[in-house]
Design an enzyme around this catalytic site. Structure first.
Site, PDB file in Angstrom:
ATOM      1  N   ARG A 113     -22.043  40.167  -2.695  1.00 14.07           N
ATOM      2  CA  ARG A 113     -21.885  41.458  -3.440  1.00 14.07           C
ATOM      3  C   ARG A 113     -21.715  41.439  -4.895  1.00 14.07           C
ATOM      4  O   ARG A 113     -21.736  40.205  -5.543  1.00 14.07           O
ATOM      5  CB  ARG A 113     -20.457  42.154  -3.018  1.00 14.07           C
ATOM      6  CG  ARG A 113     -19.129  41.143  -3.237  1.00 14.07           C
ATOM      7  CD  ARG A 113     -17.911  41.643  -2.858  1.00 14.07           C
ATOM      8  NE  ARG A 113     -16.924  40.605  -2.658  1.00 14.07           N
ATOM      9  CZ  ARG A 113     -16.239  39.864  -3.745  1.00 14.07           C
ATOM     10  NH1 ARG A 113     -16.678  40.172  -5.086  1.00 14.07           N
ATOM     11  NH2 ARG A 113     -15.372  38.747  -3.652  1.00 14.07           N
ATOM     12  N   LEU A 128      -9.699  18.727  -2.698  1.00 14.80           N
ATOM     13  CA  LEU A 128      -9.810  18.037  -3.990  1.00 14.80           C
ATOM     14  C   LEU A 128      -8.538  18.147  -4.882  1.00 14.80           C
ATOM     15  O   LEU A 128      -7.910  19.186  -4.916  1.00 14.80           O
ATOM     16  CB  LEU A 128     -11.217  18.505  -4.597  1.00 14.80           C
ATOM     17  CG  LEU A 128     -12.438  18.415  -3.799  1.00 14.80           C
ATOM     18  CD1 LEU A 128     -13.532  19.234  -4.208  1.00 14.80           C
ATOM     19  CD2 LEU A 128     -12.839  17.274  -3.265  1.00 14.80           C
ATOM     20  N   GLU A 164     -11.213  21.101   5.366  1.00 10.82           N
ATOM     21  CA  GLU A 164     -11.996  20.630   4.443  1.00 10.82           C
ATOM     22  C   GLU A 164     -11.237  19.416   3.666  1.00 10.82           C
ATOM     23  O   GLU A 164     -10.021  19.503   3.645  1.00 10.82           O
ATOM     24  CB  GLU A 164     -12.411  21.694   3.440  1.00 10.82           C
ATOM     25  CG  GLU A 164     -13.548  22.475   3.727  1.00 10.82           C
ATOM     26  CD  GLU A 164     -14.017  23.568   2.909  1.00 10.82           C
ATOM     27  OE1 GLU A 164     -15.097  24.148   2.987  1.00 10.82           O
ATOM     28  OE2 GLU A 164     -13.311  23.772   1.741  1.00 10.82           O
ATOM     29  N   LYS A 208      -8.522  26.260   6.646  1.00  8.49           N
ATOM     30  CA  LYS A 208      -9.022  27.404   5.978  1.00  8.49           C
ATOM     31  C   LYS A 208      -9.454  28.268   7.277  1.00  8.49           C
ATOM     32  O   LYS A 208     -10.047  27.755   8.039  1.00  8.49           O
ATOM     33  CB  LYS A 208     -10.224  26.939   4.996  1.00  8.49           C
ATOM     34  CG  LYS A 208      -9.924  26.099   3.718  1.00  8.49           C
ATOM     35  CD  LYS A 208     -11.069  26.283   2.877  1.00  8.49           C
ATOM     36  CE  LYS A 208     -11.762  27.555   2.267  1.00  8.49           C
ATOM     37  NZ  LYS A 208     -12.809  27.196   1.364  1.00  8.49           N
ATOM     38  N   LYS A 263     -17.181  31.540   7.202  1.00 11.90           N
ATOM     39  CA  LYS A 263     -17.013  30.462   6.432  1.00 11.90           C
ATOM     40  C   LYS A 263     -17.411  29.355   7.080  1.00 11.90           C
ATOM     41  O   LYS A 263     -18.171  28.470   6.417  1.00 11.90           O
ATOM     42  CB  LYS A 263     -15.467  30.218   5.961  1.00 11.90           C
ATOM     43  CG  LYS A 263     -14.980  31.241   5.226  1.00 11.90           C
ATOM     44  CD  LYS A 263     -15.651  32.018   4.258  1.00 11.90           C
ATOM     45  CE  LYS A 263     -15.134  33.170   3.505  1.00 11.90           C
ATOM     46  NZ  LYS A 263     -15.922  34.148   2.505  1.00 11.90           N
ATOM     47  N   VAL A 316     -16.198  40.879  -9.445  1.00  7.59           N
ATOM     48  CA  VAL A 316     -15.195  41.428 -10.663  1.00  7.59           C
ATOM     49  C   VAL A 316     -15.564  40.763 -11.861  1.00  7.59           C
ATOM     50  O   VAL A 316     -15.750  41.541 -12.965  1.00  7.59           O
ATOM     51  CB  VAL A 316     -13.718  40.972 -10.344  1.00  7.59           C
ATOM     52  CG1 VAL A 316     -13.007  41.655 -11.377  1.00  7.59           C
ATOM     53  CG2 VAL A 316     -13.426  41.563  -8.835  1.00  7.59           C
ATOM     54  N   GLY A 343      -9.732  35.107  -0.523  1.00  8.57           N
ATOM     55  CA  GLY A 343      -8.596  35.638  -1.243  1.00  8.57           C
ATOM     56  C   GLY A 343      -7.526  34.636  -0.890  1.00  8.57           C
ATOM     57  O   GLY A 343      -6.120  35.139  -1.469  1.00  8.57           O
TER      58      GLY A 343
END
Length: 449
Positions: A291, A203, A200, A158, A116, A294, A164
């Site tokens: 990828r 927000l 980060e 994070k 990330k 969903v 997820g």
């Protein structure tokens, strides 16, 4: 074109890939654990191979077993679907070492976007707007505190290798930061084997907007509009729609073209999704998923483009299906993820489906691998199926969704259908006036068992 594709997944996405292969005239190989011997994709594939016992690590994540299945069946390509090994760069490299095609991006891009911190740096370099935060990993000392003070509380801690919602904590004040850093690092170490975390700006009431991209790996790339995935629980998407109720054509074109240009420079191949938080008219990059998603049917319904089919075609050396100017957004689409869970507590509810009746009619699509008498195993995700509807307008789409939800029957297990039947009648949802925290706030006001 490929002669035979091994589908390294299960459930509805395995069946979705199988259907695309059949339309391309490609033979299919289904792999399955012993728990999935009676699965629909196993029944419909040209060949099937059992790759191990129920635990994922011994079956769907078992790379040697997958390679053996390819050798036994003569498959020349592997489609990983989503989850499992779909974003495992080493898996893509191992397949290449065995002269097998990985239907997905280059390993270097999977690895780059899987980190990330590096993904954020790359996005910034490519001209994609990012959330204010640390330039890299931070430690639980004055370095982290100084950065947090600089961007202003609240801040989000994070996991660098996360996803997820795992390894993610909010620090509302200076006093919260130390515990958030330690907790997030411990979760990240446990879940991903990497304790690195970064900061980060948190927000307050953003939307979650994602841009679907398609690249040919040779410098060509287009975007296919956006999906709004703001209805989430514990950072897991529940309801997705496109186009977003809060974006106009100008905003859509601006961020879409920015992302497409970045993918052209990256020479990205296949499908991908660049995800943003959107607040007060500004986009902030959060991650890229390398990828199929969903929620890809939402984009398929409003563009008429079969993303899985194009993913396979491009992996085999094909060109992009159209130019950017030819991409037209038609109407509105909404997807509901119907899970085998209690609709209030969200406790998993595996078991045998006694009665199953999918809804039908114009503009209604069900992506599901279940059937009457099917037993949902307790070992994997709880997805029963995805209900996707399309209408000429958002109003028509909502009314069609309401009707389809009322028609759908899944008996014998608990599902989240009652939740969606309530949501589709909520004034805030009807007005499109929601954000990423809205659903959890709504659920907090509901009765719990």
């Amino acid at each position: 074109m490929f002669d035979k594709i091994l589908i390294a997944n299960r459930g509805e996405i395995a069946l979705r890939i199988l259907r695309a292969c059949k339309e391309l005239g490609i033979s299919t190989v289904a792999v399955h654990s012993t728990a999935d011997a009676d699965a629909m994709h196993v029944r419909l594939a040209d060949e099937s191979v059992c790759i191990g016992p129920p635990p994922s690590k011994d079956s769907y994540l078992n790379i040697p077993a997958l390679l053996a299945a390819c050798e036994i069946t003569g498959a020349d390509a592997v489609h990983p679907g989503y989850g499992f090994l779909s974003e495992n760069a080493r898996f893509a490299e191992i397949l290449a070492d065995h002269n097998l095609h990985f239907i997905g991006p280059k390993a270097e891009h999977i690895r780059l976007m899987g980190d990330k911190i590096e993904a954020k740096k790359t996005a910034k370099r490519l001209g994609i707007p990012v959330v204010p935060g640390s330039d890299g990993a931070v430690t639980p000392d004055q370095d982290a505190m100084a950065i947090a003070k600089g961007i202003g509380f609240p801040v989000l801690v994070k996991a660098a290798a996360g996803g997820g919602g795992r390894g993610m904590k909010v620090a509302h004040t200076e006093a919260d930061l130390q515990l958030a850093l330690t907790t997030a690092a411990n979760e990240a170490k446990s879940a991903f084997g990497d304790a690195s975390v970064y900061l980060e700006k948190y927000l307050q009431k953003p939307r979650h907007i994602e841009i679907q991209v398609l690249g040919d790996g040779r410098g060509g790339a287009i975007h296919l509009g956006e999906r709004d995935c703001s209805l989430q629980r514990r950072h897991q998407k529940v309801w997705e729609e496109g186009p977003s109720p809060v974006l106009d054509a100008a905003a859509r074109a601006k961020i879409g073209n920015t992302v497409a240009k970045a993918m052209q420079e990256l020479k990205y191949i296949g499908v991908g999704t660049v995800e943003f938080l959107y607040e007060d008219g500004e986009f902030y990059f959060i991650e890229m998923n390398t990828r199929i998603q969903v929620e890809h049917p939402v984009t398929e319904m409003i563009t008429g483009i079969d993303l899985v089919l194009e993913q396979i075609r491009i992996a085999a050396g094909g060109d992009l299906p159209m130019t950017q100017d030819a991409v037209v957004i038609n109407g509105h689409s909404i997807e509901c993820r119907v899970n085998a869970e209690n609709p209030v507590s969200f406790r998993p509810s595996p078991g045998k489906i006694q009665q199953y009746h999918p809804p039908g009619g114009l503009g209604v699509r069900i992506d599901s691998a279940v059937y009457q008498g099917y037993v949902i195993p307790p070992y994997y995700d709880s997805l029963v199926g995805k209900l996707i509807v399309h209408g000429k307008s958002r109003v028509e789409c909502l009314m069609r969704l309401r009707r389809a939800l009322d028609e759908m029957v899944v008996d014998g297990i608990e599902t989240t259908l009652p939740l969606f039947r309530a949501l589709v009648r909520e004034p805030a949802i009807i007005d499109g006036d929601y954000h990423i925290h809205w659903l959890e706030q709504y659920l907090a006001g509901q009765k719990t068992d």
